[in-house]
Design a protein around this motif. Sequence first.
Motif, mmCIF file in Angstrom:
data_model
loop_
_atom_site.group_PDB
_atom_site.id
_atom_site.type_symbol
_atom_site.label_atom_id
_atom_site.label_comp_id
_atom_site.label_asym_id
_atom_site.label_seq_id
_atom_site.Cartn_x
_atom_site.Cartn_y
_atom_site.Cartn_z
ATOM 1 N N ASP A 81 -52.889 -3.922 -8.449
ATOM 2 C CA ASP A 81 -52.739 -2.693 -7.664
ATOM 3 C C ASP A 81 -52.045 -1.557 -8.418
ATOM 4 N N ALA A 82 -51.649 -1.775 -9.650
ATOM 5 C CA ALA A 82 -51.060 -0.694 -10.461
ATOM 6 C C ALA A 82 -51.375 -0.982 -11.928
ATOM 7 N N SER A 83 -51.242 0.081 -12.744
ATOM 8 C CA SER A 83 -51.579 -0.090 -14.168
ATOM 9 C C SER A 83 -50.665 -1.128 -14.818
ATOM 10 N N TYR A 84 -51.230 -1.919 -15.686
ATOM 11 C CA TYR A 84 -50.460 -2.989 -16.321
ATOM 12 C C TYR A 84 -50.626 -2.958 -17.833
ATOM 13 N N LEU A 85 -51.298 -1.943 -18.326
ATOM 14 C CA LEU A 85 -51.542 -1.883 -19.774
ATOM 15 C C LEU A 85 -50.301 -1.356 -20.491
ATOM 16 N N ARG B 76 -44.915 -6.053 -15.711
ATOM 17 C CA ARG B 76 -46.294 -5.723 -15.306
ATOM 18 C C ARG B 76 -47.315 -6.153 -16.358
ATOM 19 N N GLN B 77 -46.892 -6.107 -17.627
ATOM 20 C CA GLN B 77 -47.830 -6.511 -18.692
ATOM 21 C C GLN B 77 -48.241 -7.976 -18.573
ATOM 22 N N GLY B 78 -47.464 -8.724 -17.809
ATOM 23 C CA GLY B 78 -47.803 -10.124 -17.563
ATOM 24 C C GLY B 78 -49.165 -10.258 -16.887
ATOM 25 N N TYR B 79 -49.576 -9.214 -16.131
ATOM 26 C CA TYR B 79 -50.900 -9.237 -15.494
ATOM 27 C C TYR B 79 -52.000 -9.286 -16.546
ATOM 28 N N ILE B 270 -45.844 -14.216 -11.529
ATOM 29 C CA ILE B 270 -45.685 -12.847 -12.032
ATOM 30 C C ILE B 270 -45.398 -11.933 -10.839
ATOM 31 N N LYS B 271 -44.324 -11.141 -10.967
ATOM 32 C CA LYS B 271 -43.893 -10.306 -9.824
ATOM 33 C C LYS B 271 -44.956 -9.279 -9.462
#
Lengths: 233, 271
Positions: A81-85, B76-79, B270-271
Amino acid sequence: MADIITVASLKKSYGNHVVLDNINIKIPQGSVVGLLGPNGCGKTTLLKILAGLIKDYEGTVKINNDPIGVETKEIVAFLPDASYLPGWMKPTDAIEYFADFYKDFDKAKALEMVNGFNLNPKQKIKTMSKGQQEKLCLILVLCRKAKLYILDEPLGGLDPSSRAAVLDMIMNNYAKDSSVLISTHLINDVERIFDRVLMIKGGQLLVNSHVNELKKHGKSVQEVFLEVFPYVW
Amino acid sequence: MFGKLLKHELRHTARYHFSIILVSVIATIFMGVSLVMESEALMSMAMLPLILVAAAVIIVSLVSIIKNFYETIFSRQGYLTMTLPVKGSQLLISKVLISFFWIIVSYIAAFLPFVFVLIHLKKQLDADNMTDQLVQEITSYLPSTGSIVLIVIFFVVTSLISILSYVSYVYFSVTIANTRLLNKHPKLFGGLIFLGVSILTDKISDFTLNIAPLSFAIGEEKAFFTFKDVWELEGVIINTFDVNSYIIEAVVAVVLLLATGYFIENKINIK
Protein backbone atom coordinates in the motif's frame (compact mmCIF):
# COMPACT_ATOMS: atom_id res chain seq x y z
CA MET A 1 -11.31 -24.70 -12.74
CA ALA A 2 -8.45 -25.10 -10.22
CA ASP A 3 -8.21 -22.66 -7.34
CA ILE A 4 -5.41 -20.11 -7.32
CA ILE A 5 -5.94 -19.27 -3.63
CA THR A 6 -6.99 -21.74 -0.94
CA VAL A 7 -7.30 -20.50 2.63
CA ALA A 8 -8.61 -22.83 5.34
CA SER A 9 -9.25 -22.05 9.02
CA LEU A 10 -6.88 -19.08 8.92
CA LYS A 11 -6.39 -17.30 12.20
CA LYS A 12 -3.96 -14.49 12.94
CA SER A 13 -3.65 -12.58 16.20
CA TYR A 14 -1.41 -9.81 17.49
CA GLY A 15 -1.25 -10.62 21.19
CA ASN A 16 -4.84 -10.82 22.39
CA HIS A 17 -6.14 -8.95 19.36
CA VAL A 18 -7.56 -11.35 16.77
CA VAL A 19 -7.09 -9.84 13.29
CA LEU A 20 -8.30 -12.76 11.18
CA ASP A 21 -10.57 -15.42 12.62
CA ASN A 22 -11.41 -18.72 10.91
CA ILE A 23 -11.13 -17.41 7.36
CA ASN A 24 -11.96 -19.90 4.60
CA ILE A 25 -11.59 -18.79 0.98
CA LYS A 26 -11.28 -20.53 -2.37
CA ILE A 27 -10.65 -18.33 -5.40
CA PRO A 28 -10.73 -19.90 -8.86
CA GLN A 29 -8.01 -19.07 -11.40
CA GLY A 30 -8.71 -16.17 -13.74
CA SER A 31 -10.83 -14.18 -11.28
CA VAL A 32 -10.64 -10.48 -10.52
CA VAL A 33 -11.50 -10.29 -6.85
CA GLY A 34 -12.22 -7.28 -4.68
CA LEU A 35 -11.21 -7.57 -1.05
CA LEU A 36 -13.41 -5.03 0.68
CA GLY A 37 -13.76 -3.82 4.20
CA PRO A 38 -13.26 -0.81 6.45
CA ASN A 39 -9.82 0.24 7.67
CA GLY A 40 -8.31 -2.14 10.21
CA CYS A 41 -10.54 -5.07 9.29
CA GLY A 42 -7.63 -7.38 8.40
CA LYS A 43 -7.38 -6.88 4.61
CA THR A 44 -3.68 -5.97 4.59
CA THR A 45 -2.86 -8.77 7.04
CA LEU A 46 -4.51 -11.31 4.73
CA LEU A 47 -2.62 -9.95 1.70
CA LYS A 48 0.69 -9.95 3.58
CA ILE A 49 0.13 -13.59 4.53
CA LEU A 50 -0.50 -14.44 0.88
CA ALA A 51 2.65 -12.53 -0.15
CA GLY A 52 4.77 -14.38 2.43
CA LEU A 53 5.45 -11.35 4.63
CA ILE A 54 3.61 -12.68 7.69
CA LYS A 55 4.48 -16.19 8.75
CA ASP A 56 3.18 -16.84 12.26
CA TYR A 57 -0.45 -17.67 11.57
CA GLU A 58 -2.66 -20.68 12.20
CA GLY A 59 -4.43 -22.60 9.44
CA THR A 60 -3.59 -23.47 5.86
CA VAL A 61 -2.78 -21.00 3.10
CA LYS A 62 -1.94 -22.19 -0.41
CA ILE A 63 -1.39 -20.49 -3.72
CA ASN A 64 -1.65 -22.65 -6.83
CA ASN A 65 -1.78 -25.59 -4.42
CA ASP A 66 1.64 -24.78 -2.90
CA PRO A 67 2.19 -23.60 0.66
CA ILE A 68 3.57 -20.06 0.86
CA GLY A 69 7.27 -20.12 -0.01
CA VAL A 70 9.74 -19.68 -2.85
CA GLU A 71 7.40 -21.41 -5.37
CA THR A 72 4.49 -19.09 -4.59
CA LYS A 73 6.68 -15.98 -4.58
CA GLU A 74 7.73 -16.87 -8.14
CA ILE A 75 4.14 -16.59 -9.35
CA VAL A 76 2.79 -13.80 -7.14
CA ALA A 77 3.24 -10.12 -7.97
CA PHE A 78 2.60 -8.10 -4.83
CA LEU A 79 1.95 -4.37 -4.65
CA PRO A 80 2.04 -3.02 -1.07
CA ASP A 81 0.00 0.00 0.00
CA ALA A 82 3.00 2.37 -0.08
CA SER A 83 6.27 2.67 -1.97
CA TYR A 84 8.92 0.26 -0.77
CA LEU A 85 11.73 0.85 -3.23
CA PRO A 86 15.03 2.18 -1.84
CA GLY A 87 15.38 5.93 -2.37
CA TRP A 88 18.81 5.66 -4.03
CA MET A 89 17.42 3.52 -6.86
CA LYS A 90 16.41 4.95 -10.21
CA PRO A 91 13.59 3.40 -12.27
CA THR A 92 16.25 1.73 -14.45
CA ASP A 93 17.82 0.16 -11.32
CA ALA A 94 14.45 -1.09 -10.10
CA ILE A 95 13.70 -2.56 -13.54
CA GLU A 96 17.06 -4.33 -13.60
CA TYR A 97 16.40 -5.66 -10.10
CA PHE A 98 13.03 -7.12 -11.09
CA ALA A 99 14.42 -8.49 -14.37
CA ASP A 100 17.16 -10.29 -12.43
CA PHE A 101 14.89 -11.95 -9.90
CA TYR A 102 11.65 -12.60 -11.77
CA LYS A 103 11.75 -14.81 -14.85
CA ASP A 104 8.31 -13.53 -15.87
CA PHE A 105 9.34 -9.85 -15.87
CA ASP A 106 9.06 -8.01 -19.19
CA LYS A 107 11.91 -5.48 -19.14
CA ALA A 108 11.11 -3.88 -22.51
CA LYS A 109 7.49 -3.34 -21.52
CA ALA A 110 8.58 -1.79 -18.20
CA LEU A 111 10.89 0.71 -19.91
CA GLU A 112 8.13 1.54 -22.37
CA MET A 113 5.63 2.11 -19.56
CA VAL A 114 8.08 4.26 -17.59
CA ASN A 115 8.37 6.53 -20.63
CA GLY A 116 4.63 6.28 -21.31
CA PHE A 117 3.85 7.56 -17.82
CA ASN A 118 6.35 10.42 -18.18
CA LEU A 119 8.64 9.10 -15.48
CA ASN A 120 12.32 9.96 -15.82
CA PRO A 121 14.15 6.61 -15.93
CA LYS A 122 17.27 8.26 -14.50
CA GLN A 123 15.60 10.14 -11.64
CA LYS A 124 16.31 8.90 -8.12
CA ILE A 125 13.20 7.47 -6.51
CA LYS A 126 13.64 9.58 -3.36
CA THR A 127 13.24 12.74 -5.47
CA MET A 128 10.00 11.51 -7.09
CA SER A 129 6.55 12.55 -5.87
CA LYS A 130 4.41 10.02 -3.99
CA GLY A 131 2.21 9.57 -7.06
CA GLN A 132 5.24 8.95 -9.32
CA GLN A 133 6.62 6.39 -6.88
CA GLU A 134 3.28 4.58 -6.74
CA LYS A 135 3.08 4.52 -10.54
CA LEU A 136 6.57 3.04 -10.74
CA CYS A 137 5.70 0.33 -8.21
CA LEU A 138 2.56 -0.50 -10.17
CA ILE A 139 4.53 -0.66 -13.45
CA LEU A 140 7.00 -3.11 -11.88
CA VAL A 141 4.17 -5.35 -10.71
CA LEU A 142 2.17 -5.22 -13.93
CA CYS A 143 5.18 -5.96 -16.11
CA ARG A 144 5.34 -9.41 -14.61
CA LYS A 145 3.36 -12.21 -16.23
CA ALA A 146 2.38 -13.46 -12.79
CA LYS A 147 -0.31 -16.03 -12.06
CA LEU A 148 -1.64 -13.93 -9.21
CA TYR A 149 -1.49 -10.16 -8.71
CA ILE A 150 -2.08 -8.98 -5.17
CA LEU A 151 -2.70 -5.24 -5.06
CA ASP A 152 -3.10 -3.56 -1.68
CA GLU A 153 -4.99 -0.27 -2.00
CA PRO A 154 -3.59 0.58 -5.45
CA LEU A 155 -5.84 3.66 -5.62
CA GLY A 156 -5.30 4.84 -2.06
CA GLY A 157 -3.17 7.94 -2.61
CA LEU A 158 -4.61 9.01 -5.96
CA ASP A 159 -7.01 11.77 -6.93
CA PRO A 160 -10.29 10.71 -8.64
CA SER A 161 -9.07 11.41 -12.19
CA SER A 162 -5.88 9.39 -11.67
CA ARG A 163 -7.83 6.50 -10.19
CA ALA A 164 -9.59 5.77 -13.49
CA ALA A 165 -6.26 5.93 -15.35
CA VAL A 166 -4.60 3.55 -12.89
CA LEU A 167 -7.54 1.14 -13.03
CA ASP A 168 -7.31 1.12 -16.81
CA MET A 169 -3.57 0.53 -16.48
CA ILE A 170 -4.24 -2.48 -14.25
CA MET A 171 -6.96 -3.94 -16.45
CA ASN A 172 -5.05 -3.40 -19.70
CA ASN A 173 -1.78 -4.80 -18.48
CA TYR A 174 -2.25 -7.77 -16.22
CA ALA A 175 -1.70 -11.14 -17.87
CA LYS A 176 -5.16 -12.23 -19.01
CA ASP A 177 -5.10 -15.82 -17.75
CA SER A 178 -4.05 -14.59 -14.32
CA SER A 179 -6.00 -13.72 -11.20
CA VAL A 180 -6.12 -10.36 -9.47
CA LEU A 181 -6.87 -9.70 -5.81
CA ILE A 182 -7.42 -6.01 -5.10
CA SER A 183 -7.96 -4.60 -1.65
CA THR A 184 -9.72 -1.27 -1.51
CA HIS A 185 -12.28 0.79 0.30
CA LEU A 186 -12.98 2.92 -2.79
CA ILE A 187 -15.66 0.58 -4.08
CA ASN A 188 -17.35 3.00 -6.44
CA ASP A 189 -14.23 3.30 -8.55
CA VAL A 190 -13.46 -0.37 -8.87
CA GLU A 191 -16.67 -2.36 -8.70
CA ARG A 192 -16.94 -2.45 -12.51
CA ILE A 193 -13.87 -4.66 -12.76
CA PHE A 194 -14.67 -7.30 -10.14
CA ASP A 195 -15.87 -10.83 -10.86
CA ARG A 196 -16.08 -11.68 -7.19
CA VAL A 197 -16.03 -9.79 -3.89
CA LEU A 198 -14.85 -10.72 -0.42
CA MET A 199 -16.00 -8.54 2.48
CA ILE A 200 -14.17 -8.72 5.78
CA LYS A 201 -15.19 -7.14 9.05
CA GLY A 202 -13.62 -7.58 12.47
CA GLY A 203 -11.40 -10.34 11.11
CA GLN A 204 -14.31 -12.40 9.80
CA LEU A 205 -15.29 -13.07 6.23
CA LEU A 206 -18.88 -11.88 5.88
CA VAL A 207 -19.34 -12.05 2.10
CA ASN A 208 -17.68 -14.29 -0.48
CA SER A 209 -19.74 -14.07 -3.65
CA HIS A 210 -19.70 -13.69 -7.38
CA VAL A 211 -20.68 -10.15 -8.36
CA ASN A 212 -23.60 -11.46 -10.43
CA GLU A 213 -25.01 -13.12 -7.32
CA LEU A 214 -24.86 -9.83 -5.46
CA LYS A 215 -26.43 -7.92 -8.32
CA LYS A 216 -29.36 -10.32 -8.64
CA HIS A 217 -31.41 -7.98 -6.51
CA GLY A 218 -30.51 -4.96 -8.60
CA LYS A 219 -27.98 -3.61 -6.14
CA SER A 220 -24.48 -2.37 -6.78
CA VAL A 221 -21.49 -3.70 -4.84
CA GLN A 222 -21.36 -0.34 -3.08
CA GLU A 223 -24.95 -0.75 -1.89
CA VAL A 224 -24.30 -4.28 -0.66
CA PHE A 225 -21.19 -2.99 1.11
CA LEU A 226 -23.26 -0.35 2.90
CA GLU A 227 -25.72 -3.02 3.99
CA VAL A 228 -22.91 -5.21 5.35
CA PHE A 229 -21.06 -2.34 7.01
CA PRO A 230 -23.81 0.11 7.94
CA TYR A 231 -21.81 2.06 10.52
CA VAL A 232 -18.43 2.41 8.88
CA TRP A 233 -19.12 5.54 6.82
CA MET B 1 19.86 -16.66 -8.19
CA PHE B 2 22.49 -16.56 -5.43
CA GLY B 3 24.87 -14.69 -7.74
CA LYS B 4 22.18 -12.10 -8.38
CA LEU B 5 21.60 -11.71 -4.66
CA LEU B 6 25.33 -11.07 -4.20
CA LYS B 7 25.36 -8.60 -7.08
CA HIS B 8 22.45 -6.54 -5.76
CA GLU B 9 23.62 -6.75 -2.15
CA LEU B 10 27.02 -5.42 -3.21
CA ARG B 11 25.41 -2.68 -5.24
CA HIS B 12 23.04 -1.74 -2.44
CA THR B 13 25.74 -1.58 0.24
CA ALA B 14 28.38 0.14 -1.90
CA ARG B 15 26.79 3.55 -1.37
CA TYR B 16 27.29 3.26 2.43
CA HIS B 17 30.96 2.43 2.12
CA PHE B 18 32.05 4.29 -0.99
CA SER B 19 32.22 7.83 0.46
CA ILE B 20 34.18 6.88 3.55
CA ILE B 21 36.61 4.78 1.52
CA LEU B 22 37.00 7.78 -0.80
CA VAL B 23 37.99 9.89 2.22
CA SER B 24 40.59 7.27 3.08
CA VAL B 25 41.98 7.32 -0.47
CA ILE B 26 42.21 11.13 -0.34
CA ALA B 27 44.05 10.86 3.00
CA THR B 28 46.42 8.34 1.42
CA ILE B 29 47.11 10.69 -1.50
CA PHE B 30 47.67 13.56 0.94
CA MET B 31 50.14 11.42 2.88
CA GLY B 32 51.84 10.35 -0.35
CA VAL B 33 52.23 13.95 -1.50
CA SER B 34 53.66 15.03 1.88
CA LEU B 35 56.20 12.20 1.68
CA VAL B 36 57.18 12.95 -1.92
CA MET B 37 57.61 16.60 -1.00
CA GLU B 38 59.56 15.44 2.06
CA SER B 39 57.62 17.93 4.12
CA GLU B 40 57.93 16.96 7.79
CA ALA B 41 55.41 19.65 8.79
CA LEU B 42 52.85 18.41 6.27
CA MET B 43 53.39 14.84 7.40
CA SER B 44 52.96 15.69 11.06
CA MET B 45 49.79 17.60 10.16
CA ALA B 46 48.48 14.59 8.23
CA MET B 47 49.07 12.02 10.97
CA LEU B 48 46.17 12.94 13.28
CA PRO B 49 43.55 13.17 10.50
CA LEU B 50 44.89 9.86 9.20
CA ILE B 51 44.32 8.14 12.52
CA LEU B 52 40.84 9.69 12.73
CA VAL B 53 40.02 8.63 9.16
CA ALA B 54 41.21 5.09 9.89
CA ALA B 55 38.98 4.89 12.96
CA ALA B 56 36.03 6.45 11.08
CA VAL B 57 36.37 4.04 8.13
CA ILE B 58 36.10 1.03 10.44
CA ILE B 59 33.32 2.46 12.63
CA VAL B 60 31.23 3.59 9.63
CA SER B 61 31.67 0.18 8.04
CA LEU B 62 30.53 -1.67 11.18
CA VAL B 63 27.55 0.66 11.73
CA SER B 64 26.55 0.42 8.05
CA ILE B 65 26.26 -3.34 8.36
CA ILE B 66 23.69 -2.92 11.15
CA LYS B 67 21.79 -0.20 9.23
CA ASN B 68 21.72 -2.11 5.95
CA PHE B 69 20.52 -5.34 7.56
CA TYR B 70 17.71 -3.55 9.42
CA GLU B 71 16.59 -1.51 6.41
CA THR B 72 16.51 -4.29 3.86
CA ILE B 73 14.73 -6.85 6.02
CA PHE B 74 12.64 -5.06 8.64
CA SER B 75 11.73 -1.63 7.20
CA ARG B 76 9.55 -0.91 4.14
CA GLN B 77 12.31 -2.25 1.90
CA GLY B 78 11.57 -5.62 3.47
CA TYR B 79 8.55 -5.76 1.12
CA LEU B 80 11.00 -5.88 -1.76
CA THR B 81 13.52 -8.23 -0.17
CA MET B 82 11.16 -10.67 1.51
CA THR B 83 8.92 -11.20 -1.53
CA LEU B 84 11.85 -12.29 -3.70
CA PRO B 85 11.64 -15.93 -4.82
CA VAL B 86 14.73 -16.95 -2.83
CA LYS B 87 15.26 -18.97 0.33
CA GLY B 88 15.83 -17.07 3.57
CA SER B 89 19.14 -18.91 3.99
CA GLN B 90 20.38 -17.68 0.58
CA LEU B 91 19.43 -14.14 1.51
CA LEU B 92 21.26 -14.38 4.82
CA ILE B 93 24.41 -15.96 3.36
CA SER B 94 24.61 -13.28 0.64
CA LYS B 95 24.38 -10.59 3.33
CA VAL B 96 27.03 -12.27 5.49
CA LEU B 97 29.46 -12.60 2.57
CA ILE B 98 29.04 -9.00 1.45
CA SER B 99 29.39 -7.72 5.03
CA PHE B 100 32.60 -9.77 5.26
CA PHE B 101 33.82 -8.20 2.05
CA TRP B 102 33.14 -4.64 3.23
CA ILE B 103 34.75 -5.15 6.63
CA ILE B 104 37.92 -6.44 4.95
CA VAL B 105 37.87 -3.58 2.42
CA SER B 106 37.37 -1.04 5.20
CA TYR B 107 40.32 -2.46 7.17
CA ILE B 108 42.50 -2.25 4.06
CA ALA B 109 41.26 1.30 3.40
CA ALA B 110 41.93 2.28 7.01
CA PHE B 111 45.49 1.00 7.01
CA LEU B 112 46.43 1.95 3.45
CA PRO B 113 47.70 5.45 4.37
CA PHE B 114 50.02 3.97 6.96
CA VAL B 115 51.71 1.88 4.27
CA PHE B 116 53.09 5.15 2.93
CA VAL B 117 54.41 5.98 6.37
CA LEU B 118 56.20 2.60 6.45
CA ILE B 119 57.61 3.14 2.95
CA HIS B 120 58.87 6.52 4.07
CA LEU B 121 60.43 5.06 7.19
CA LYS B 122 62.13 2.39 5.08
CA LYS B 123 63.52 5.09 2.81
CA GLN B 124 64.96 6.91 5.79
CA LEU B 125 66.44 3.70 7.17
CA ASP B 126 67.90 2.89 3.77
CA ALA B 127 69.52 6.31 3.70
CA ASP B 128 71.04 5.64 7.10
CA ASN B 129 72.02 2.06 6.03
CA MET B 130 69.95 0.74 8.91
CA THR B 131 67.48 -1.45 7.00
CA ASP B 132 69.56 -4.62 7.08
CA GLN B 133 70.32 -4.10 10.73
CA LEU B 134 66.62 -3.61 11.56
CA VAL B 135 65.50 -6.62 9.50
CA GLN B 136 68.08 -8.74 11.31
CA GLU B 137 66.88 -7.41 14.63
CA ILE B 138 63.22 -8.23 13.87
CA THR B 139 63.86 -11.67 12.36
CA SER B 140 65.98 -12.63 15.34
CA TYR B 141 62.75 -12.59 17.39
CA LEU B 142 60.87 -14.78 14.90
CA PRO B 143 60.92 -18.57 14.62
CA SER B 144 61.59 -20.59 11.44
CA THR B 145 59.91 -19.92 8.07
CA GLY B 146 57.47 -22.84 8.54
CA SER B 147 56.38 -21.38 11.84
CA ILE B 148 55.95 -17.93 10.32
CA VAL B 149 53.51 -19.45 7.79
CA LEU B 150 51.61 -21.03 10.71
CA ILE B 151 51.54 -17.69 12.54
CA VAL B 152 50.18 -15.93 9.45
CA ILE B 153 47.50 -18.62 8.96
CA PHE B 154 46.58 -18.35 12.65
CA PHE B 155 46.12 -14.59 12.48
CA VAL B 156 44.18 -14.72 9.20
CA VAL B 157 41.82 -17.42 10.52
CA THR B 158 41.27 -15.68 13.87
CA SER B 159 40.64 -12.36 12.11
CA LEU B 160 38.03 -14.03 9.88
CA ILE B 161 36.42 -15.61 12.95
CA SER B 162 36.26 -12.21 14.65
CA ILE B 163 34.55 -10.69 11.59
CA LEU B 164 32.10 -13.60 11.32
CA SER B 165 31.43 -13.30 15.01
CA TYR B 166 30.62 -9.56 14.77
CA VAL B 167 28.33 -10.05 11.76
CA SER B 168 26.46 -12.95 13.38
CA TYR B 169 25.99 -11.07 16.69
CA VAL B 170 24.62 -8.07 14.77
CA TYR B 171 22.27 -10.08 12.57
CA PHE B 172 20.98 -12.14 15.48
CA SER B 173 20.47 -9.12 17.76
CA VAL B 174 18.68 -7.08 15.08
CA THR B 175 16.47 -10.04 14.15
CA ILE B 176 15.43 -10.93 17.70
CA ALA B 177 14.87 -7.25 18.52
CA ASN B 178 12.41 -7.11 15.61
CA THR B 179 10.27 -10.05 16.71
CA ARG B 180 6.77 -9.11 17.85
CA LEU B 181 7.67 -9.37 21.52
CA LEU B 182 10.48 -6.80 21.38
CA ASN B 183 9.88 -4.67 18.30
CA LYS B 184 8.50 -1.67 20.21
CA HIS B 185 12.07 -0.78 21.26
CA PRO B 186 14.27 -2.55 18.70
CA LYS B 187 17.38 -0.38 19.28
CA LEU B 188 17.33 -0.89 23.04
CA PHE B 189 16.69 -4.62 22.85
CA GLY B 190 19.10 -5.05 19.94
CA GLY B 191 21.88 -3.46 22.03
CA LEU B 192 21.01 -5.54 25.09
CA ILE B 193 20.93 -8.79 23.10
CA PHE B 194 24.29 -7.97 21.48
CA LEU B 195 25.77 -7.33 24.93
CA GLY B 196 24.14 -10.43 26.40
CA VAL B 197 25.41 -12.72 23.64
CA SER B 198 28.94 -11.26 23.97
CA ILE B 199 28.98 -11.84 27.74
CA LEU B 200 27.57 -15.35 27.36
CA THR B 201 30.22 -16.23 24.75
CA ASP B 202 32.95 -14.96 27.09
CA LYS B 203 31.55 -17.04 29.96
CA ILE B 204 31.47 -20.19 27.79
CA SER B 205 35.07 -19.52 26.68
CA ASP B 206 36.16 -19.14 30.32
CA PHE B 207 34.41 -22.38 31.19
CA THR B 208 36.14 -24.32 28.39
CA LEU B 209 39.48 -22.74 29.37
CA ASN B 210 39.21 -24.44 32.75
CA ILE B 211 38.56 -27.81 31.10
CA ALA B 212 40.99 -27.79 28.17
CA PRO B 213 43.00 -24.58 27.81
CA LEU B 214 44.25 -24.69 24.21
CA SER B 215 46.82 -21.99 23.36
CA PHE B 216 48.82 -20.94 20.36
CA ALA B 217 52.36 -20.22 21.48
CA ILE B 218 54.98 -18.31 19.52
CA GLY B 219 58.39 -19.27 20.75
CA GLU B 220 61.88 -18.28 19.68
CA GLU B 221 62.31 -21.66 17.99
CA LYS B 222 58.85 -22.39 16.66
CA ALA B 223 55.11 -21.64 16.81
CA PHE B 224 52.82 -24.40 18.07
CA PHE B 225 49.47 -25.32 19.66
CA THR B 226 49.55 -26.60 23.23
CA PHE B 227 47.33 -27.50 26.17
CA LYS B 228 50.11 -26.65 28.63
CA ASP B 229 50.29 -23.48 30.68
CA VAL B 230 52.87 -20.91 29.57
CA TRP B 231 55.20 -21.58 32.53
CA GLU B 232 55.24 -25.29 31.69
CA LEU B 233 56.60 -24.65 28.19
CA GLU B 234 60.23 -25.20 27.32
CA GLY B 235 62.40 -22.55 25.65
CA VAL B 236 61.77 -18.83 25.26
CA ILE B 237 58.10 -18.02 24.60
CA ILE B 238 57.43 -14.68 22.96
CA ASN B 239 53.64 -14.73 23.28
CA THR B 240 50.66 -17.06 23.72
CA PHE B 241 47.11 -16.67 22.41
CA ASP B 242 43.95 -18.23 23.83
CA VAL B 243 42.51 -20.50 21.12
CA ASN B 244 39.41 -21.57 23.08
CA SER B 245 37.77 -18.17 22.74
CA TYR B 246 38.14 -18.27 18.93
CA ILE B 247 36.70 -21.78 18.70
CA ILE B 248 33.76 -20.81 20.92
CA GLU B 249 33.26 -17.58 18.93
CA ALA B 250 33.15 -19.56 15.68
CA VAL B 251 30.68 -22.11 17.07
CA VAL B 252 28.47 -19.39 18.58
CA ALA B 253 28.58 -17.45 15.27
CA VAL B 254 27.36 -20.49 13.31
CA VAL B 255 24.61 -21.19 15.86
CA LEU B 256 23.50 -17.54 15.80
CA LEU B 257 23.39 -17.46 12.00
CA LEU B 258 21.31 -20.66 11.91
CA ALA B 259 18.97 -19.17 14.51
CA THR B 260 18.75 -15.90 12.55
CA GLY B 261 17.90 -17.86 9.39
CA TYR B 262 15.18 -19.76 11.27
CA PHE B 263 13.64 -16.58 12.67
CA ILE B 264 13.70 -14.79 9.31
CA GLU B 265 12.15 -17.80 7.60
CA ASN B 266 9.48 -18.53 10.21
CA LYS B 267 8.92 -15.84 12.81
CA ILE B 268 9.51 -12.39 11.41
CA ASN B 269 6.54 -10.33 10.24
CA ILE B 270 7.28 -7.35 8.06
CA LYS B 271 5.56 -4.30 9.57
